[in-house]
Design a protein around this motif. Structure first.
Motif, PDB file in Angstrom:
ATOM      1  N   THR A   1      44.140  53.580  46.197  1.00 22.71           N
ATOM      2  CA  THR A   1      43.843  52.772  45.224  1.00 22.71           C
ATOM      3  C   THR A   1      44.364  51.238  45.988  1.00 22.71           C
ATOM      4  O   THR A   1      45.153  51.311  46.840  1.00 22.71           O
ATOM      5  N   ILE A   2      43.269  50.292  46.118  1.00 21.47           N
ATOM      6  CA  ILE A   2      43.457  49.162  46.759  1.00 21.47           C
ATOM      7  C   ILE A   2      44.019  48.154  45.821  1.00 21.47           C
ATOM      8  O   ILE A   2      43.347  47.784  44.756  1.00 21.47           O
ATOM      9  N   LEU A   3      44.967  47.551  46.037  1.00 17.59           N
ATOM     10  CA  LEU A   3      45.458  46.364  45.177  1.00 17.59           C
ATOM     11  C   LEU A   3      45.520  44.967  45.792  1.00 17.59           C
ATOM     12  O   LEU A   3      46.292  45.088  46.694  1.00 17.59           O
ATOM     13  N   VAL A   4      44.965  44.278  45.151  1.00 21.48           N
ATOM     14  CA  VAL A   4      44.970  42.979  45.936  1.00 21.48           C
ATOM     15  C   VAL A   4      44.873  41.641  45.063  1.00 21.48           C
ATOM     16  O   VAL A   4      44.546  41.603  43.737  1.00 21.48           O
ATOM     17  N   ASP A   5      45.269  40.401  45.534  1.00 19.18           N
ATOM     18  CA  ASP A   5      45.291  39.260  44.887  1.00 19.18           C
ATOM     19  C   ASP A   5      44.025  38.870  44.989  1.00 19.18           C
ATOM     20  O   ASP A   5      43.104  39.112  45.793  1.00 19.18           O
ATOM     21  N   LYS A   6      43.716  37.462  44.134  1.00 22.00           N
ATOM     22  CA  LYS A   6      42.424  36.803  44.365  1.00 22.00           C
ATOM     23  C   LYS A   6      42.030  36.579  45.672  1.00 22.00           C
ATOM     24  O   LYS A   6      40.755  36.582  46.020  1.00 22.00           O
ATOM     25  N   ALA A   7      42.919  35.771  46.344  1.00 18.26           N
ATOM     26  CA  ALA A   7      42.630  35.498  47.589  1.00 18.26           C
ATOM     27  C   ALA A   7      42.052  36.537  48.675  1.00 18.26           C
ATOM     28  O   ALA A   7      41.277  36.390  49.662  1.00 18.26           O
TER      29      ALA A   7
ATOM     30  N   ALA B   1      40.729  39.104  47.715  1.00 22.65           N
ATOM     31  CA  ALA B   1      39.497  39.800  47.380  1.00 22.65           C
ATOM     32  C   ALA B   1      38.482  38.812  47.320  1.00 22.65           C
ATOM     33  O   ALA B   1      37.190  38.994  46.728  1.00 22.65           O
ATOM     34  N   SER B   2      38.610  37.620  47.903  1.00 20.14           N
ATOM     35  CA  SER B   2      37.716  36.484  47.756  1.00 20.14           C
ATOM     36  C   SER B   2      36.181  36.646  48.554  1.00 20.14           C
ATOM     37  O   SER B   2      35.232  36.187  48.150  1.00 20.14           O
ATOM     38  N   LEU B   3      36.246  37.769  49.385  1.00 19.94           N
ATOM     39  CA  LEU B   3      35.079  38.035  50.040  1.00 19.94           C
ATOM     40  C   LEU B   3      34.237  39.322  49.568  1.00 19.94           C
ATOM     41  O   LEU B   3      33.265  39.818  49.941  1.00 19.94           O
ATOM     42  N   LEU B   4      34.960  39.706  48.383  1.00 24.69           N
ATOM     43  CA  LEU B   4      34.227  41.098  47.813  1.00 24.69           C
ATOM     44  C   LEU B   4      32.916  40.746  46.883  1.00 24.69           C
ATOM     45  O   LEU B   4      33.033  39.746  46.167  1.00 24.69           O
TER      46      LEU B   4
ATOM     47  N   VAL C   1      39.629  49.679  43.303  1.00 22.75           N
ATOM     48  CA  VAL C   1      40.212  48.151  43.629  1.00 22.75           C
ATOM     49  C   VAL C   1      40.371  47.616  42.367  1.00 22.75           C
ATOM     50  O   VAL C   1      39.646  47.552  41.693  1.00 22.75           O
ATOM     51  N   HIS C   2      41.545  47.060  42.433  1.00 22.79           N
ATOM     52  CA  HIS C   2      42.029  46.209  41.323  1.00 22.79           C
ATOM     53  C   HIS C   2      42.435  45.137  41.838  1.00 22.79           C
ATOM     54  O   HIS C   2      43.207  44.682  42.884  1.00 22.79           O
ATOM     55  N   VAL C   3      41.922  43.587  41.312  1.00 24.58           N
ATOM     56  CA  VAL C   3      42.127  42.525  41.726  1.00 24.58           C
ATOM     57  C   VAL C   3      43.183  41.742  40.614  1.00 24.58           C
ATOM     58  O   VAL C   3      42.884  41.685  39.409  1.00 24.58           O
ATOM     59  N   PHE C   4      44.366  41.205  41.173  1.00 28.72           N
ATOM     60  CA  PHE C   4      45.286  40.471  40.434  1.00 28.72           C
ATOM     61  C   PHE C   4      45.216  38.925  40.574  1.00 28.72           C
ATOM     62  O   PHE C   4      44.871  38.492  41.585  1.00 28.72           O
ATOM     63  N   ASP C   5      45.620  38.281  39.537  1.00 27.48           N
ATOM     64  CA  ASP C   5      45.580  36.692  39.816  1.00 27.48           C
ATOM     65  C   ASP C   5      46.618  36.230  41.127  1.00 27.48           C
ATOM     66  O   ASP C   5      46.392  35.295  41.832  1.00 27.48           O
TER      67      ASP C   5
ATOM     68  N   ALA D   1      49.953  37.401  44.209  1.00 23.49           N
ATOM     69  CA  ALA D   1      50.768  38.328  44.952  1.00 23.49           C
ATOM     70  C   ALA D   1      51.807  39.008  44.300  1.00 23.49           C
ATOM     71  O   ALA D   1      52.086  40.198  44.471  1.00 23.49           O
ATOM     72  N   GLN D   2      52.595  38.269  43.318  1.00 17.81           N
ATOM     73  CA  GLN D   2      53.534  38.943  42.470  1.00 17.81           C
ATOM     74  C   GLN D   2      53.250  40.150  41.655  1.00 17.81           C
ATOM     75  O   GLN D   2      53.791  41.219  41.820  1.00 17.81           O
ATOM     76  N   GLN D   3      52.042  39.833  41.045  1.00 15.80           N
ATOM     77  CA  GLN D   3      51.603  40.944  40.283  1.00 15.80           C
ATOM     78  C   GLN D   3      51.105  42.087  41.112  1.00 15.80           C
ATOM     79  O   GLN D   3      51.374  43.313  40.973  1.00 15.80           O
ATOM     80  N   VAL D   4      50.620  41.800  42.279  1.00 16.55           N
ATOM     81  CA  VAL D   4      50.191  43.074  43.256  1.00 16.55           C
ATOM     82  C   VAL D   4      51.443  43.949  43.573  1.00 16.55           C
ATOM     83  O   VAL D   4      51.166  45.025  43.460  1.00 16.55           O
ATOM     84  N   GLY D   5      52.489  43.260  43.851  1.00 22.16           N
ATOM     85  CA  GLY D   5      53.654  43.962  44.317  1.00 22.16           C
ATOM     86  C   GLY D   5      54.283  44.740  42.923  1.00 22.16           C
ATOM     87  O   GLY D   5      54.586  46.128  43.282  1.00 22.16           O
ATOM     88  N   LYS D   6      54.210  44.257  41.708  1.00 25.96           N
ATOM     89  CA  LYS D   6      54.747  44.880  40.696  1.00 25.96           C
ATOM     90  C   LYS D   6      53.771  46.173  40.447  1.00 25.96           C
ATOM     91  O   LYS D   6      54.038  47.134  39.992  1.00 25.96           O
ATOM     92  N   ALA D   7      52.277  45.705  40.544  1.00 25.29           N
ATOM     93  CA  ALA D   7      51.536  47.100  40.235  1.00 25.29           C
ATOM     94  C   ALA D   7      51.801  48.055  41.180  1.00 25.29           C
ATOM     95  O   ALA D   7      51.756  49.380  40.753  1.00 25.29           O
ATOM     96  N   ALA D   8      52.105  48.004  42.686  1.00 23.97           N
ATOM     97  CA  ALA D   8      52.310  48.937  43.375  1.00 23.97           C
ATOM     98  C   ALA D   8      53.561  49.730  43.213  1.00 23.97           C
ATOM     99  O   ALA D   8      53.572  50.927  43.061  1.00 23.97           O
ATOM    100  N   ALA D   9      54.480  48.778  42.644  1.00 19.69           N
ATOM    101  CA  ALA D   9      55.809  49.471  42.101  1.00 19.69           C
ATOM    102  C   ALA D   9      55.543  50.269  41.256  1.00 19.69           C
ATOM    103  O   ALA D   9      56.286  51.593  40.937  1.00 19.69           O
ATOM    104  N   ALA D  10      54.594  49.996  40.141  1.00 20.18           N
ATOM    105  CA  ALA D  10      54.345  50.672  38.948  1.00 20.18           C
ATOM    106  C   ALA D  10      53.824  52.127  39.587  1.00 20.18           C
ATOM    107  O   ALA D  10      54.115  53.314  38.816  1.00 20.18           O
TER     108      ALA D  10
END
Ligand code: F6R
Length: 239
Positions: free
Chosen positions: A228-234, A236-239, A3-7, A9-18
């Motif tokens: 691989t789970i890529l999520v933004d902070k929101a 991930a807020s209940l993890l 699980v990777h948490v990003f600041d 949504a834009q970063q999540v999209g870029k990480a998935a694209a990577a």
């Protein structure tokens, strides 16, 4: 499951694209599993930019989408055929694209043929997934079992309400869909699930920390060897 948490949504999209770019660079004739909905938009935009910059080439890639509504024409603006044209396929050079046919005369024959075609192509190398607020992946809705093959599903109230935003009224939201089954998803060599926003937080918590149960279909990914789970902070807020 990683699980990777990003600041954001834009970063999540870029990480998935990577992750997709790395896969295509390593294996130019990759079989890509693709999704629709809001979640993949940033990922697709990034893939288009890298393609236009000459960093990515899809000319040997084949894609299979997860799902399609039953009973709306392929050119309907909300059909998943049209979504993929508008948001990805029109702008890149994918060799072959496949989206299940929700208008097939015999939908169950179409479902079996779709699974057979994926198998013949060598199986999915990397599968992109969004997640429903109820934990669905593809349109595998909460149930008392995991269905292996591509199936015809009745969408739940929660999914119809969530998809209402794309249609003029709730009545127009299709009630059925054809969706890759959980077996098809679990057979992908790598799975990348992306989720953004607070309304996905409970589903992400249930997926990552709850029981593995068909009541939360995404929870089965805990048994996947390369998820691989890529999520933004929101999200991930209940993890
Ligand atoms: C779409 C799909 C669905 C969506 C899910 C989330 O092909 O299979 O499982 O990924 O409903 O949708 P969004 O991203 O619109 O919140």
């Amino acid at each position: 499951m990683q699980v990777h948490v990003f600041d954001n949504a834009q970063q999540v999209g870029k990480a998935a694209a990577a992750l997709f770019a790395a896969q295509i660079t390593r294996k130019p004739d990759s079989v890509l599993g693709l999704a629709t909905g809001s979640s993949p938009l940033g990922c697709y935009q990034q893939l288009i930019e890298w393609y236009q910059a000459g960093l990515l080439d899809f000319s040997q890639c084949v894609s299979y989408n997860l799902d399609e509504y039953v009973g709306i024409s392929h050119t309907h603006p909300e059909s998943y055929h049209q979504f993929m044209q508008d948001n990805l396929f029109h702008a890149i050079n994918m060799k072959e694209t496949h989206v299940p046919d929700g208008n097939a005369q015999d939908l169950w024959a179409e479902a079996a043929a779709y699974d057979a075609a994926i198998e013949k192509a060598g199986g999915i190398d990397i599968q992109l997934l969004g997640i429903g607020r109820n934990g669905h992946i593809g349109f595998n809705e909460p149930a008392d079992r995991f269905v292996y093959g591509t199936q015809i599903v009745s969408l739940t109230k929660s999914t119809i309400e969530a998809n209402r935003r794309f249609f003029d009224s709730e009545d127009q939201v299709p009630r059925k869909a054809i969706s890759l089954g959980i077996g098809g998803i679990m057979h992908a060599k790598a799975v990348v699930l992306i989720a953004m926003g607070e309304d996905k937080a409970q589903a992400i918590r249930d997926t990552v920390k709850g029981d593995v149960t068909p009541a939360v279909q995404a929870s089965i990914l805990r048994f996947h060897p390369n998820a691989t789970i890529l999520v933004d902070k929101a999200a991930a807020s209940l993890l």
